[in-house]
Design a protein around this motif. Structure first.
Motif, PDB file in Angstrom:
ATOM      1  N   TYR A 155       0.905  -1.242  -0.206  1.00 23.75           N
ATOM      2  CA  TYR A 155      -0.214   0.120  -0.058  1.00 23.75           C
ATOM      3  C   TYR A 155       0.838   1.049   0.075  1.00 23.75           C
ATOM      4  O   TYR A 155       1.586   1.479   0.714  1.00 23.75           O
ATOM      5  N   HIS A 156       0.719   2.173  -0.956  1.00 17.84           N
ATOM      6  CA  HIS A 156       1.362   3.189  -1.146  1.00 17.84           C
ATOM      7  C   HIS A 156       0.358   4.434  -0.659  1.00 17.84           C
ATOM      8  O   HIS A 156      -0.516   4.813  -1.098  1.00 17.84           O
ATOM      9  N   PHE A 157       1.234   5.546   0.157  1.00 12.98           N
ATOM     10  CA  PHE A 157       0.578   6.667   0.646  1.00 12.98           C
ATOM     11  C   PHE A 157       1.335   7.768   0.584  1.00 12.98           C
ATOM     12  O   PHE A 157       2.607   7.779   0.704  1.00 12.98           O
ATOM     13  N   SER A 158       0.811   8.885   0.381  1.00 18.32           N
ATOM     14  CA  SER A 158       1.557  10.199   0.456  1.00 18.32           C
ATOM     15  C   SER A 158       0.845  10.811   1.904  1.00 18.32           C
ATOM     16  O   SER A 158      -0.457  10.906   2.012  1.00 18.32           O
ATOM     17  N   LEU A 159       1.861  11.347   2.559  1.00 17.53           N
ATOM     18  CA  LEU A 159       1.558  11.687   4.030  1.00 17.53           C
ATOM     19  C   LEU A 159       0.975  13.188   3.929  1.00 17.53           C
ATOM     20  O   LEU A 159       0.735  13.772   4.922  1.00 17.53           O
ATOM     21  N   GLY A 160       1.139  13.891   2.935  1.00 18.91           N
ATOM     22  CA  GLY A 160       0.874  15.126   2.671  1.00 18.91           C
ATOM     23  C   GLY A 160       1.551  16.562   3.540  1.00 18.91           C
ATOM     24  O   GLY A 160       0.743  17.216   4.087  1.00 18.91           O
ATOM     25  N   ASP A 161       2.597  16.046   4.004  1.00 18.65           N
ATOM     26  CA  ASP A 161       3.418  17.109   4.704  1.00 18.65           C
ATOM     27  C   ASP A 161       4.305  17.972   3.786  1.00 18.65           C
ATOM     28  O   ASP A 161       4.476  17.496   2.636  1.00 18.65           O
ATOM     29  N   GLU A 162       5.114  18.875   4.526  1.00 15.91           N
ATOM     30  CA  GLU A 162       6.167  19.885   3.683  1.00 15.91           C
ATOM     31  C   GLU A 162       7.277  18.847   3.261  1.00 15.91           C
ATOM     32  O   GLU A 162       7.616  19.552   2.421  1.00 15.91           O
ATOM     33  N   LEU A 163       7.539  17.957   3.630  1.00 15.41           N
ATOM     34  CA  LEU A 163       8.729  17.062   3.196  1.00 15.41           C
ATOM     35  C   LEU A 163       8.484  16.120   2.095  1.00 15.41           C
ATOM     36  O   LEU A 163       9.324  15.622   1.394  1.00 15.41           O
ATOM     37  N   GLY A 164       7.128  16.085   1.565  1.00 10.56           N
ATOM     38  CA  GLY A 164       6.606  15.451   0.469  1.00 10.56           C
ATOM     39  C   GLY A 164       6.783  13.919   0.599  1.00 10.56           C
ATOM     40  O   GLY A 164       7.350  13.121  -0.130  1.00 10.56           O
ATOM     41  N   SER A 165       6.539  13.563   1.932  1.00 14.83           N
ATOM     42  CA  SER A 165       6.788  12.197   2.647  1.00 14.83           C
ATOM     43  C   SER A 165       5.979  11.256   1.900  1.00 14.83           C
ATOM     44  O   SER A 165       4.647  11.322   1.585  1.00 14.83           O
ATOM     45  N   GLU A 166       6.260   9.686   1.674  1.00 13.05           N
ATOM     46  CA  GLU A 166       5.658   8.886   1.182  1.00 13.05           C
ATOM     47  C   GLU A 166       5.939   7.664   2.029  1.00 13.05           C
ATOM     48  O   GLU A 166       6.906   7.466   2.379  1.00 13.05           O
ATOM     49  N   LEU A 167       4.883   6.948   2.298  1.00 11.29           N
ATOM     50  CA  LEU A 167       5.144   5.601   2.860  1.00 11.29           C
ATOM     51  C   LEU A 167       4.482   4.384   2.371  1.00 11.29           C
ATOM     52  O   LEU A 167       3.461   4.486   1.492  1.00 11.29           O
ATOM     53  N   TYR A 168       5.292   3.195   2.297  1.00  9.67           N
ATOM     54  CA  TYR A 168       4.871   1.947   1.835  1.00  9.67           C
ATOM     55  C   TYR A 168       4.592   0.934   2.976  1.00  9.67           C
ATOM     56  O   TYR A 168       5.414   0.964   3.992  1.00  9.67           O
ATOM     57  N   VAL A 169       3.553   0.275   2.651  1.00 12.95           N
ATOM     58  CA  VAL A 169       2.871  -0.663   4.092  1.00 12.95           C
ATOM     59  C   VAL A 169       2.795  -1.794   3.190  1.00 12.95           C
ATOM     60  O   VAL A 169       2.030  -2.075   2.566  1.00 12.95           O
ATOM     61  N   SER A 170       3.162  -3.017   4.190  1.00  7.88           N
ATOM     62  CA  SER A 170       2.954  -4.222   3.464  1.00  7.88           C
ATOM     63  C   SER A 170       1.551  -4.787   3.742  1.00  7.88           C
ATOM     64  O   SER A 170       0.896  -4.765   4.600  1.00  7.88           O
ATOM     65  N   SER A 171       1.005  -5.399   2.445  1.00  8.89           N
ATOM     66  CA  SER A 171      -0.274  -5.852   2.670  1.00  8.89           C
ATOM     67  C   SER A 171      -0.362  -7.356   3.251  1.00  8.89           C
ATOM     68  O   SER A 171      -1.276  -7.856   3.608  1.00  8.89           O
ATOM     69  N   ARG A 172       0.713  -7.691   3.767  1.00  5.56           N
ATOM     70  CA  ARG A 172       0.939  -8.969   4.163  1.00  5.56           C
ATOM     71  C   ARG A 172       1.032  -9.167   5.594  1.00  5.56           C
ATOM     72  O   ARG A 172       0.515  -9.647   6.537  1.00  5.56           O
ATOM     73  N   SER A 173       1.896  -8.006   6.020  1.00  2.69           N
ATOM     74  CA  SER A 173       2.079  -7.851   7.598  1.00  2.69           C
ATOM     75  C   SER A 173       1.612  -6.664   8.273  1.00  2.69           C
ATOM     76  O   SER A 173       1.335  -6.860   9.618  1.00  2.69           O
ATOM     77  N   GLY A 174       0.947  -5.806   7.576  1.00  6.37           N
ATOM     78  CA  GLY A 174       0.747  -4.335   7.869  1.00  6.37           C
ATOM     79  C   GLY A 174       1.942  -3.515   8.569  1.00  6.37           C
ATOM     80  O   GLY A 174       1.663  -2.648   9.142  1.00  6.37           O
ATOM     81  N   ARG A 175       3.000  -3.797   8.418  1.00 10.25           N
ATOM     82  CA  ARG A 175       4.169  -3.157   8.672  1.00 10.25           C
ATOM     83  C   ARG A 175       4.631  -2.093   7.633  1.00 10.25           C
ATOM     84  O   ARG A 175       4.365  -2.434   6.343  1.00 10.25           O
ATOM     85  N   ALA A 176       4.993  -0.971   8.170  1.00 11.43           N
ATOM     86  CA  ALA A 176       5.662  -0.025   7.158  1.00 11.43           C
ATOM     87  C   ALA A 176       7.083  -0.412   6.723  1.00 11.43           C
ATOM     88  O   ALA A 176       7.793  -0.846   7.651  1.00 11.43           O
ATOM     89  N   VAL A 177       7.405  -0.439   5.595  1.00  9.73           N
ATOM     90  CA  VAL A 177       8.487  -1.058   5.028  1.00  9.73           C
ATOM     91  C   VAL A 177       9.431  -0.211   4.293  1.00  9.73           C
ATOM     92  O   VAL A 177      10.666  -0.274   4.110  1.00  9.73           O
ATOM     93  N   GLN A 178       8.953   1.054   3.863  1.00 12.63           N
ATOM     94  CA  GLN A 178       9.723   1.974   3.098  1.00 12.63           C
ATOM     95  C   GLN A 178       9.156   3.517   3.362  1.00 12.63           C
ATOM     96  O   GLN A 178       8.046   3.651   3.412  1.00 12.63           O
ATOM     97  N   TYR A 179       9.963   4.395   3.673  1.00 13.10           N
ATOM     98  CA  TYR A 179       9.658   5.822   3.605  1.00 13.10           C
ATOM     99  C   TYR A 179      10.473   6.653   2.923  1.00 13.10           C
ATOM    100  O   TYR A 179      11.878   6.357   3.062  1.00 13.10           O
ATOM    101  N   THR A 180      10.131   7.581   2.280  1.00 12.89           N
ATOM    102  CA  THR A 180      10.852   8.499   1.308  1.00 12.89           C
ATOM    103  C   THR A 180      10.210   9.858   1.398  1.00 12.89           C
ATOM    104  O   THR A 180       9.261  10.081   1.833  1.00 12.89           O
ATOM    105  N   THR A 181      11.421  10.945   1.294  1.00 15.84           N
ATOM    106  CA  THR A 181      10.816  12.329   0.953  1.00 15.84           C
ATOM    107  C   THR A 181      11.064  12.788  -0.204  1.00 15.84           C
ATOM    108  O   THR A 181      11.860  12.100  -0.945  1.00 15.84           O
ATOM    109  N   ALA A 182      10.554  13.888  -0.729  1.00 19.63           N
ATOM    110  CA  ALA A 182      10.718  14.618  -1.893  1.00 19.63           C
ATOM    111  C   ALA A 182      12.171  14.883  -2.263  1.00 19.63           C
ATOM    112  O   ALA A 182      12.783  14.923  -3.197  1.00 19.63           O
ATOM    113  N   HIS A 183      12.872  15.327  -1.198  1.00 17.15           N
ATOM    114  CA  HIS A 183      14.196  15.425  -1.216  1.00 17.15           C
ATOM    115  C   HIS A 183      15.322  14.242  -1.504  1.00 17.15           C
ATOM    116  O   HIS A 183      16.086  14.252  -2.572  1.00 17.15           O
ATOM    117  N   GLN A 184      14.925  13.226  -0.762  1.00 14.82           N
ATOM    118  CA  GLN A 184      15.516  12.236  -1.192  1.00 14.82           C
ATOM    119  C   GLN A 184      15.357  11.429  -2.426  1.00 14.82           C
ATOM    120  O   GLN A 184      16.298  10.995  -3.152  1.00 14.82           O
TER     121      GLN A 184
END
Length: 484
Positions: free
Chosen positions: A148-177
């Motif tokens: 599952y891919h989400f935009s967090l809507g913050d000033e950093l342009g953060s995005e988060l990825y959540v596993s559909s199998r475990s429900g755990r967050a597995v990746q986090y990125t910012t617009a800068h990165q």
């Protein structure tokens, strides 16, 4: 000699441009690394485990006789859940409030994303369910897909990825990165999503281009030294103008260029040159037989009865006995036995660990290290945990084992292959020969100077080759010299 000059000149147009790109992207990577969601950040975003109405498990969810190789307890969308992996590596996710196996819903995944959002929950935006994109192509995420891919809507342009199998967050990125990695890690590793998914072809292309780069650097160094030895008296080079710059940079930085391309090639361990033995046998010897479903159920009931204060609990069996590691606020960790009683690692545990790791030879006593050594160390953003126990076997390779001081788990194994990899890749490629050289800004100054020299050699070579190719070749040109 003329064919070698011509081959070096025209091969340098394409491969030289690639080498210049490797240098420039390497500069970016010195300051912006590929995004990774750290374990500490992930656990810090978890809510404390709510033990009320927990933890009965039905046989259809976890049979008493079923072996459990790994399990963890965390909160998901307000409910405690049990993630477990059986003896045949089949993953399952169980809601401990009901005892039923569940699948991660979009609403549950969104609740995970909302815990990372610094603003209001309404700012979180669902970007869909994906298998791969540019920031999730690593093979270690295969067991978590789809994501599952989400935009967090913050000033950093953060995005988060959540596993559909475990429900755990597995990746986090910012617009800068994301922006700087398109200029850094992505071109440097040829880490383009569609290519990286085809692992065989990705490795083949990287190995092939690195071999060509080694050939280009090697022939350039040979020709450059040859021409330097034949220079007119009183001059550094027989050339002038831009060709002089290329010749001088090639002679001064040619060996370094060759070492960088070669060490980059060795990072892929082509043809098993730096093959390191798997640590799976040692880890199996340390953990012993996997606990049964009945043992896991009993441990869960004990943890719930004692209401162990933690945000994450995971299994850490040792020598056939079931233990768990509980991580709470501020990343504080504590070890418990199957009865939910504190069970810090003792001298007897360490002795059994050392014997299990070095059964064929008498091991050295485990030494608690509070500082890094030449094989277990941090490299800027790649940080190792300290303190750590070190066990050295008495075999002919003096294999080193590094152990978690609280759980006894094996963190790293340094055998002959890993030792060679450390010097031939990490040492040569990152100039990571010692702790003193790793210190910043000393390391930055050294690396920027060396990268500038190698980039100058590559860029001037590309331009000279392209210029010669673009214009008509003068009559009588032997091709044996690079003056023009």
């Amino acid at each position: 000699m003329r064919p070698l000059f011509l081959l070096h000149r025209y091969l340098g147009i394409a491969v030289g441009a690639l080498m210049a790109m490797w240098c420039l992207s390497g500069i970016v990577m010195m300051y912006v690394s590929y995004p990774v969601l750290s374990a500490n950040l992930r656990v810090a975003k978890l809510s404390p485990i709510a033990w009320s109405h927990c933890c009965q498990l039905a046989d259809e969810a976890l049979a008493d006789a079923a072996p459990v190789s790994d399990f963890a307890i965390e909160m998901l969308a307000g409910h405690p859940v049990l993630w477990l992996r059986g003896g045949h590596a089949r993953d399952a996710l169980i809601d401990l409030s009901s005892g039923a196996a569940i699948r991660v819903s979009p609403a549950q995944a969104r609740s995970v994303a909302e815990s990372y959002a610094p603003g209001t929950a309404s700012a979180v935006r669902d970007l869909g369910l994906i298998d791969y994109d540019e920031w999730t192509v690593a093979g270690d995420l295969d067991s978590a897909r789809p994501l599952y891919h989400f935009s967090l809507g913050d000033e950093l342009g953060s995005e988060l990825y959540v596993s559909s199998r475990s429900g755990r967050a597995v990746q986090y990125t910012t617009a800068h990165q994301r922006f700087w990695n398109w200029l850094g890690s992505v071109p440097h590793w040829l880490y383009f999503a569609q290519l990286r998914r085809e692992t065989h072809w990705w490795r083949f292309i990287l190995i092939a281009t690195s071999v060509l780069g080694c050939f280009l650097a090697g022939t350039g160094l040979f020709l450059g030294v040859r021409q330097w030895l034949r220079r007119p008296p009183g001059r550094f080079s027989p050339y002038h103008g831009l060709t002089l710059w290329h010749h001088a940079a090639g002679v001064l930085f040619g060996l370094l260029t060759l070492s960088w391309v070669l060490s980059g090639l060795l990072s892929l361990n082509p043809w098993g040159w730096l093959e390191s033995g798997s640590a799976q046998a040692e880890r199996s010897a340390l953990t012993g037989p996997a606990p049964s479903g009945a043992q896991v159920k009993a441990a869960l009931r004990a943890l719930a009865a004692h209401a162990v204060n933690a945000s994450s609990i995971r299994s850490a069996p040792l020598d056939g006995q079931l233990f768990v590691m509980a991580t709470g606020a501020n990343a504080q960790r504590q070890r418990f036995n199957a009865n939910a009683e504190p069970a810090p690692l003792g001298h007897e545990d360490l002795a059994r660990i050392a014997t299990a790791l070095c059964s064929a030879q008498a091991p050295t006593p485990p030494a608690l290290l509070w500082h890094e050594d030449e094989y277990y160390f941090s490299h800027h953003r790649d940080v190792v945990s300290l303190p750590v126990y070190r066990v050295v076997s008495r075999d002919r390779f003096a294999t080193r084992y590094y152990l978690d001081p609280q759980s006894g788990e094996l963190l790293a194994k340094i055998d002959r292959g890993a030792r060679d990899y450390r010097w031939w890749h990490e040492g040569l490629h990152r100039w990571d020969f010692s702790a003193a050289l790793r210190e910043r800004p000393r390391w930055d100054a050294v690396m920027l100077l060396l990268l500038t020299g190698v980039t100058l050699s590559a860029v001037t070579g590309v331009w000279l080759g392209y210029r010669r190719l673009a214009r008509r070749r003068p009559a009588g040109d032997s091709g044996d010299e690079l003056r023009r």
